[in-house]
Each structure stands twice: as structure tokens, then as C-alpha cells.
Design an enzyme around this catalytic site. Structure first.
Site, PDB file in Angstrom:
ATOM      1  CG  ASP A   1      -4.022  -0.508  -4.045  1.00  5.73           C
ATOM      2  OD1 ASP A   1      -4.418   0.629  -4.742  1.00  5.73           O
ATOM      3  OD2 ASP A   1      -4.710  -1.193  -3.598  1.00  5.73           O
TER       4      ASP A   1
ATOM      5  CD  GLU B   1      -7.046  -7.494  -3.363  1.00  8.36           C
ATOM      6  OE1 GLU B   1      -7.905  -7.097  -4.311  1.00  8.36           O
ATOM      7  OE2 GLU B   1      -6.392  -6.937  -2.771  1.00  8.36           O
TER       8      GLU B   1
ATOM      9  CG  HIS C   1     -11.052  -5.214  -5.256  1.00  5.64           C
ATOM     10  ND1 HIS C   1     -12.113  -5.259  -4.449  1.00  5.64           N
ATOM     11  CD2 HIS C   1      -9.956  -4.610  -4.487  1.00  5.64           C
ATOM     12  CE1 HIS C   1     -11.794  -4.463  -3.413  1.00  5.64           C
ATOM     13  NE2 HIS C   1     -10.431  -3.908  -3.335  1.00  5.64           N
TER      14      HIS C   1
ATOM     15  CD  GLU D   1     -10.177  -1.190  -4.999  1.00  5.10           C
ATOM     16  OE1 GLU D   1      -8.962  -1.458  -5.265  1.00  5.10           O
ATOM     17  OE2 GLU D   1     -10.393  -0.874  -3.763  1.00  5.10           O
TER      18      GLU D   1
ATOM     19  CG  ASP E   1     -15.037  -6.280  -4.762  1.00  9.47           C
ATOM     20  OD1 ASP E   1     -16.094  -7.347  -4.804  1.00  9.47           O
ATOM     21  OD2 ASP E   1     -14.238  -6.241  -4.192  1.00  9.47           O
TER      22      ASP E   1
ATOM     23  CD  GLU F   1      -5.239  -2.870  -6.962  1.00 10.69           C
ATOM     24  OE1 GLU F   1      -4.389  -3.703  -7.035  1.00 10.69           O
ATOM     25  OE2 GLU F   1      -6.030  -2.810  -5.833  1.00 10.69           O
TER      26      GLU F   1
ATOM     27  CE  LYS G   1      -4.104  -1.638  -0.081  1.00  9.99           C
ATOM     28  NZ  LYS G   1      -5.278  -1.322  -0.778  1.00  9.99           N
TER      29      LYS G   1
HETATM   30 CA    CA Z   1      -7.008  -1.822  -4.281  1.00 11.19          CA
END
Ligand code: CA
Length: 378
Positions: A197, A332, A299, A249, A272, A223, A169
Site C-alpha cells: 500500500d 483489515e 478499508h 478508502e 470504508d 493498494e 507500507k
Molecule cells: Ca490504505
């Protein structure tokens, strides 16, 4: 064939406090929750669905939609999807409404599988594969100062569990992100797969600067570099830095993805299942992507209900492109703390050596532990 007319539609809002809060680039999580939908038929078949998004906001949408679903035949999931979407088309083409429809759709697929005695991936015409490689999501920010230390420790844990790909992240400020990504890559070594991401923390110029600064770190994808509405920004980021761009997502239904696909605003689409419209809609989106030669890596963020639904789809997503040595889609797997997720299924879905089996029981192939519904009821 049992009587599959729908008798009840019940949203469940579940919530649990976290032992240690964590943040992504947009907010802190102090609690984590889930919104599950339980659909039952006249003959007593139960199907489970789940919505992405704040549970206390998606549950009232499900409750509002329930009278439109009760009395319908659960097997007519395509007809029900269209009826629900059309009923709120003028007011809810994105976000909470489509998330609520997603949860209902997933539950209807679960029911169909139980009614026919088949797993969802077989109803979808699969499987192409019964096992997928998972990448580990986590590496969130904690309220401490030693970020690299706890992230490196977390990476060592995931590597020891067998994961070969990790997703870091970012979104903590451009210079800090560049330094963190370099240090994290140095810590995990050159052989570990690395994805990043930032949850749309950048605008296009910042995302381009970041992508160029970390260009030699062998990053698999970048991402959500910019906000989901900024299609022109995505196109700039794709054109002006070298890392493949992923996103989706926070994009909803076939019409949201149609624009991304037609304009080729990302390299990798990430619908997602619990947000984009459910299993029915994600399959349509993946088929559109296939026609345009685009990769799809769903996602996934939720409990075992979302995870199971995603695995059944992963069992049938086409290789892009097909061949003797294809690059199959990845799962994921969120490894950050989630007390509800960890106790919701009687038999949890887990990775072994970084790989996850597609469930092969009827429907979603899961059993929800009702004691967890009571324990975490909000
Ligand atoms: Ca994400």
C-alpha cells in the site's frame, strides 16, 4: 417497541499522543484520535458511530447536522441518510460531510439493533459467516535508520500472533520501495501473504515500474497506487503491471464508487464504512460491486466502533464468486499504535490465530467505556 425518536446527537473528539511517531507516504502521525458520535433516543437507547478523517473537522459537521436528526425516528435511517445527504449535496458530496453522515448512520444501525434485540448483521439479512480472516496492517515508517530491522521484527510479532497476511507500507521513493519490498519478502519467507500500500504516492508510470519490478514476489494486491481522482491512471496501472489493484478508502458514497465500478478501475474495492456513507451506503456499494463481479474488502482504520460496523458488513458480503470453495472477504486489522482504540471498548475485539469473530450482541455488539471518553477528551 420503544420510542425511538432521537433526543440527542453528540460528537466526541478523542485524542492521544503516540509514544513513537510513525509515517505513511503522505504525513507523520504524532497523535492519533477518533471522532465518535453518540445518538440517544427518547427511551434512552444509545447508538455509537465513528467517522474516518480528522476528528476536529468531522465533529463540527456532525454538530451542524444534529438539528436535522433530532426529533426524527432513529429506525428511519434510510430516510435520514437521504435527508442529510440531500441537504449538503451541493456542497459536500465527498470528504468530511459524507464521513460525518457515516458516523450518524452507523449509530442509527446500532440503535435499531438495540431496539429490536438483534445484532446488525441479522438486520442486514445475515450472517453468511461469523468469523473472518484478518490481515495485519502496520509496517509504517519510523524516525529511525534501520527500517528493514524494525519492520522484520514487527512481521515476526504478527506471525507469532497468528496472522497469515501482512500489508507493507511503501511510498518512500521508487527505488527504495522496490528494494524494501524485495528485502521484506525475503525476510518473511514465501509462505506469508503479502499486500502493499503506497497511499497514492505514485503517478501511473512510477506505479507501473514498481509493479513490474516486484512482479515475482507473489503480492496479493497493490493498494492506492495513484491518487483517488485519477481514474485513467488506475486503468493504466491495472493494464500495464500484473499485480491486482485495490483502492477506494478515499472514495465517497455510491456515486463515487459507481464510476470505479462502471470503468472497472480497480480489481478490489475498499470502501470504508466510516467514510463512504456508513453501513447503509457500504451495503449498496457492495451490492453494485457484486453485480459487476468485483471483490470488496472494506478499508478499516479506527476504533472498535468502526471495526464492529465493518465486521457486521463482512458477515453479509457475498462470496465473489460463490461456490463450494469461495474466497471470503478479509478484515483489515490495524495493528499500529492507537491508545484510544486500545481502551475504548469494555471488551476489545481481537484476533485469535489471525481470525476475528463477528460480534453477536444487539446492535454493533460493543460497549463503550465512558472512562475512556473522559480520559481522551480533546
Ligand atoms: Ca490504505
Amino acid at each position: 417497541m420503544p420510542n425511538t425518536n432521537i433526543r440527542s446527537v453528540t460528537p466526541h473528539v478523542l485524542m492521544a499522543d503516540l509514544a513513537e511517531p510513525f509515517a505513511y507516504s503522505q504525513a507523520w502521525y504524532r497523535r492519533r484520535g477518533a471522532m465518535l458520535v453518540e445518538v440517544t433516543t427518547e427511551d434512552g437507547i444509545t447508538g455509537w458511530g465513528e467517522a474516518f478523517g480528522p476528528p476536529e473537522l468531522t465533529a463540527p459537521v456532525v454538530a451542524w447536522l444534529a438539528p436535522l436528526v433530532i426529533g426524527q425516528d432513529a429506525m428511519a435511517r434510510e430516510a435520514i441518510w437521504q435527508a442529510l445527504y440531500n441537504r449538503l449535496r451541493d456542497h459536500g458530496q465527498r470528504g468530511l460531510v459524507v464521513e460525518a453522515i457515516s458516523a450518524i448512520d452507523i449509530a442509527l444501525w446500532d440503535i435499531a439493533g438495540h431496539a429490536l434485540g438483534l445484532p446488525v448483521h441479522r438486520l442486514l439479512g445475515g450472517p453468511l459467516r461469523m468469523e473472518v480472516e484478518a490481515y495485519a496492517t502496520g509496517f509504517y515508517r519510523r524516525d529511525r535508520d534501520d527500517h528493514l530491522a524494525y519492520l522484520t521484527e514487527e512481521a515476526a510479532q504478527r506471525r507469532a500472533e497468528g496472522f497469515r497476511i501482512l500489508k507493507l507500507k511503501t511510498g518512500w521513493g521508487l527505488q527504495e520501495d522496490i528494494a524494501l519490498t524485495k528485502a521484506f519478502r525475503a525476510a518473511i519467507g514465501p509462505d506469508c501473504g503479502l499486500l502493499v500500500d503506497c497511499n497514492h504516492a505514485y503517478d501511473a508510470p512510477a506505479a507501473i515500474a514498481y509493479g513490474r519490478a516486484v512482479a515475482d514476489l507473489d503480492i496479493g494486491w497493490f493498494e492506492e497506487p495513484v491518487p483517488p481522482e485519477d481514474i485513467a491512471g488506475y486503468l493504466e496501472v491495472k493494464a500495464r503491471q500484473p499485480i491486482p489493484v485495490a483502492g477506494g478508502e478515499a472514495v465517497f458514497a455510491r456515486w463515487g464508487f459507481a464510476e470505479m465500478i462502471a470503468r472497472r478501475s480497480v480489481d478490489i474495492l475498499q470502501p470504508d464504512v466510516a467514510a463512504c456513507g456508513g453501513i447503509s451506503e457500504l451495503k449498496k456499494i457492495a451490492d453494485m460491486a457484486s453485480a459487476f463481479g468485483m471483490r470488496v474488502n472494506p478499508h478499516v482504520w479506527g476504533t472498535g466502533v468502526t471495526l464492529a460496523a465493518s465486521l457486521h458488513l463482512l458477515a453479509v458480503l457475498p462470496d465473489n464468486p460463490p461456490g463450494l470453495f469461495p474466497r471470503p472477504p478479509l478484515l483489515e486489522l490495524d495493528r499500529s499504535p492507537h491508545p484510544v482504540r486500545d481502551s475504548l471498548l469494555e471488551v476489545p475485539i481481537e484476533a485469535k490465530a489471525g481470525r476475528v469473530r463477528v460480534p453477536d450482541g444487539p446492535g454493533l455488539g460493543i460497549r463503550v467505556d465512558r472512562a475512556a471518553l473522559t480520559r481522551f477528551a480533546a
